[in-house]
Design a protein around this motif. Sequence first.
Motif, PDB file in Angstrom:
ATOM      1  N   UNK A 188       6.489  10.333  -1.612  1.00  0.00           N
ATOM      2  CA  UNK A 188       6.153   9.904  -0.235  1.00  0.00           C
ATOM      3  C   UNK A 188       6.236   8.607   0.097  1.00  0.00           C
ATOM      4  N   UNK A 212      -7.043  -2.997  -9.282  1.00  0.00           N
ATOM      5  CA  UNK A 212      -7.271  -1.992  -8.256  1.00  0.00           C
ATOM      6  C   UNK A 212      -8.321  -0.990  -8.586  1.00  0.00           C
ATOM      7  N   UNK A 262      -4.045  12.114  -2.949  1.00  0.00           N
ATOM      8  CA  UNK A 262      -4.205  11.532  -1.523  1.00  0.00           C
ATOM      9  C   UNK A 262      -5.040  10.207  -1.544  1.00  0.00           C
ATOM     10  N   UNK A 263      -5.470   9.558  -2.491  1.00  0.00           N
ATOM     11  CA  UNK A 263      -5.982   8.338  -2.304  1.00  0.00           C
ATOM     12  C   UNK A 263      -4.854   7.051  -2.168  1.00  0.00           C
ATOM     13  N   UNK A 264      -5.155   6.211  -1.292  1.00  0.00           N
ATOM     14  CA  UNK A 264      -4.430   5.140  -1.170  1.00  0.00           C
ATOM     15  C   UNK A 264      -4.464   4.162  -2.284  1.00  0.00           C
ATOM     16  N   UNK A 265      -3.266   3.475  -2.766  1.00  0.00           N
ATOM     17  CA  UNK A 265      -3.031   2.485  -3.669  1.00  0.00           C
ATOM     18  C   UNK A 265      -2.633   1.129  -3.286  1.00  0.00           C
ATOM     19  N   UNK A 299       0.734  -1.226   0.001  1.00  0.00           N
ATOM     20  CA  UNK A 299      -0.092   0.071  -0.007  1.00  0.00           C
ATOM     21  C   UNK A 299       0.796   1.225  -0.020  1.00  0.00           C
ATOM     22  N   UNK A 300       0.543   2.025  -0.777  1.00  0.00           N
ATOM     23  CA  UNK A 300       1.322   3.514  -0.961  1.00  0.00           C
ATOM     24  C   UNK A 300       0.366   4.733  -0.877  1.00  0.00           C
ATOM     25  N   UNK A 301       0.799   5.928  -0.917  1.00  0.00           N
ATOM     26  CA  UNK A 301       0.003   7.209  -1.163  1.00  0.00           C
ATOM     27  C   UNK A 301      -0.079   7.294  -2.444  1.00  0.00           C
ATOM     28  N   UNK A 332      -0.629   4.670   4.772  1.00  0.00           N
ATOM     29  CA  UNK A 332      -1.598   3.836   4.098  1.00  0.00           C
ATOM     30  C   UNK A 332      -2.106   2.738   4.874  1.00  0.00           C
ATOM     31  N   UNK A 335       5.845   6.575   2.853  1.00  0.00           N
ATOM     32  CA  UNK A 335       4.901   5.954   3.880  1.00  0.00           C
ATOM     33  C   UNK A 335       4.272   4.948   2.987  1.00  0.00           C
ATOM     34  N   UNK A 336       4.247   3.754   3.700  1.00  0.00           N
ATOM     35  CA  UNK A 336       3.747   2.461   3.039  1.00  0.00           C
ATOM     36  C   UNK A 336       3.044   1.549   3.877  1.00  0.00           C
ATOM     37  N   UNK A 342     -11.581   8.692   1.086  1.00  0.00           N
ATOM     38  CA  UNK A 342     -10.721   8.129  -0.125  1.00  0.00           C
ATOM     39  C   UNK A 342     -10.364   6.961   0.228  1.00  0.00           C
TER      40      UNK A 342
END
Lengths: 163, 163
Positions: A87, B104, A52-55, A46-48, B54, A89-90, B89
């Motif tokens: 970014x 996804x 701003x939507x998570x992927x 999971x990434x940003x 996330x 953060x994950x 989101x």
Amino acid sequence: MSEDTLKKAIKSAEESKDKGDLITNKQDAIAQGLELVEKSAICMLGTNGDDGFPNIKAMLNLKHKGLKKIWFSTNTSSRRVQQIKKDNRACVYYVDEKNFKGLMLVGTIDILQDVESRKMLWMEGAEVYYPLGVEDPDYSVLCFTTKSGNYYHGLKNITFEIE
Amino acid sequence: MSEDTLKKAIKSAEESKDKGDLITNKQDAIAQGLELVEKSAICMLGTNGDDGFPNIKAMLNLKHKGLKKIWFSTNTSSRRVQQIKKDNRACVYYVDEKNFKGLMLVGTIDILQDVESRKMLWMEGAEVYYPLGVEDPDYSVLCFTTKSGNYYHGLKNITFEIE
């Protein structure tokens, strides 16, 4: 599919209730989480993403060091790498859908392109992804470092830190 | 596990290269994505967690309307619902790990507590999650609405919008 899925989930939840807590402390959660990592062929990263939507994307579960470090192989040109550059953060998620177990690890990712890291994850045939071989500039290694985790089994879940 | 995983992935990628593109346009991607949704018992829900990290959690794949709407059942008191209240989101991810396919969907989530929505996802035995029954205040329905999607098979992936 959906009715059958819910029936199985309810049955498993009832069994887990009958048995009492399947995970009682952080040590259990970490040990069972590690077991799940070791038997998983893939995991979800999971990434940003944009706006701003998570992927989320599935990744091959290639190498890990306990629950602290996880390495992935990816294309430098991929959307994922571009996101991580902005970014880092994950989260990484492992799931055993048959037994209703799951592990979420939250942390940060470093993008590595040194020869040692590249060689570490390389395998004969990987040219199908990186035609120029182990030194292909389009080949990157992602190194995820865990800060905290959450493991669940049945109705119970436990959060823990990883030093 | 990891060497074996990578070998299988390489073999599948080579086969997919030999066969040519398995998905050639958006209609293919949407049709194959829908097929994946229909045969999946679970999917992964991505949300924006604390401190901008996330988060991912597996959810039962209970009900959907094409690729536009997906409904989930969850505890109102769960961390997930608290996150969605702050930031709706989200993304939903389906994976076929044996055949290297993934979908996804990116969109937003509404938290529903009306009787109709509650009854729609209810099943005998669901009291194991919501002891007070279909009107348990700790029972919420999440309705995910897709904006866009990305489907991959083998080495190819296609992005599409869902109207």
